[in-house]
Design a protein around this motif. Structure first.
Motif, PDB file in Angstrom:
ATOM      1  N   LEU A 220       0.869  -1.171   0.000  1.00 48.29           N
ATOM      2  CA  LEU A 220       0.000   0.000   0.000  1.00 48.29           C
ATOM      3  C   LEU A 220       0.907   1.222   0.000  1.00 48.29           C
ATOM      4  N   ALA A 221       0.775   2.053  -1.017  1.00 44.76           N
ATOM      5  CA  ALA A 221       1.677   3.193  -1.195  1.00 44.76           C
ATOM      6  C   ALA A 221       1.633   4.159  -0.018  1.00 44.76           C
ATOM      7  N   CYS A 222       0.498   4.234   0.669  1.00 43.67           N
ATOM      8  CA  CYS A 222       0.378   5.151   1.804  1.00 43.67           C
ATOM      9  C   CYS A 222       1.121   4.646   3.035  1.00 43.67           C
ATOM     10  N   GLN A 223       1.497   3.387   3.052  1.00 49.76           N
ATOM     11  CA  GLN A 223       2.179   2.783   4.204  1.00 49.76           C
ATOM     12  C   GLN A 223       3.648   2.479   3.937  1.00 49.76           C
ATOM     13  N   CYS A 224       4.033   2.493   2.696  1.00 47.81           N
ATOM     14  CA  CYS A 224       5.350   2.054   2.243  1.00 47.81           C
ATOM     15  C   CYS A 224       6.338   3.225   2.273  1.00 47.81           C
ATOM     16  N   ILE A 225       7.265   3.222   3.225  1.00 45.82           N
ATOM     17  CA  ILE A 225       8.183   4.340   3.448  1.00 45.82           C
ATOM     18  C   ILE A 225       9.568   4.029   2.888  1.00 45.82           C
ATOM     19  N   VAL A 226      10.168   5.008   2.207  1.00 45.43           N
ATOM     20  CA  VAL A 226      11.534   4.872   1.699  1.00 45.43           C
ATOM     21  C   VAL A 226      12.491   4.977   2.886  1.00 45.43           C
ATOM     22  N   LYS A 227      13.320   3.948   3.084  1.00 46.99           N
ATOM     23  CA  LYS A 227      14.245   3.890   4.216  1.00 46.99           C
ATOM     24  C   LYS A 227      15.719   4.000   3.814  1.00 46.99           C
TER      25      LYS A 227
END
Length: 97
Positions: free
Chosen positions: A77-84
């Motif tokens: 889900l793009a709203c939950q997927c964070i770039v780390k």
């Protein structure tokens, strides 16, 4: 680098740590469907083709909304997927409808 794809557009941009995939898409004025930003509607569902290891682990919301097989195949889900981390990430918007 972050490559974002929708049905109509494709952009390659510099990823910003701490932002979600949806944040990046909205920042670039891409037509990326979403309704809630909380991980419940799944309209922002996407497929991460490359760079999965550079993103946050699936959130509880993703675990609840997506099937285990979907997550294993690379759907998020793009709203939950964070770039780390930095690296090459390729994401395609893949809503259910």
């Amino acid at each position: 680098m972050l490559e974002l794809k929708t049905r109509k557009t494709q952009k390659t941009i510099q990823a910003v740590f701490g932002l979600t995939i949806l944040d990046h898409a909205l920042k670039e004025d891409m037509d990326w469907g979403f309704s809630c930003t909380r991980g419940t509607c799944a309209r922002c569902r996407c497929y991460v083709a490359t760079g999965r290891e550079l993103l946050s682990v699936p959130s509880d919301e993703e675990e609840s909304r997506l099937e285990p097989e979907e997550i294993a195949q690379g759907y998020r889900l793009a709203c939950q997927c964070i770039v780390k981390q930095s690296g090459s990430i390729s994401v395609t918007h893949k809503p259910y409808f």
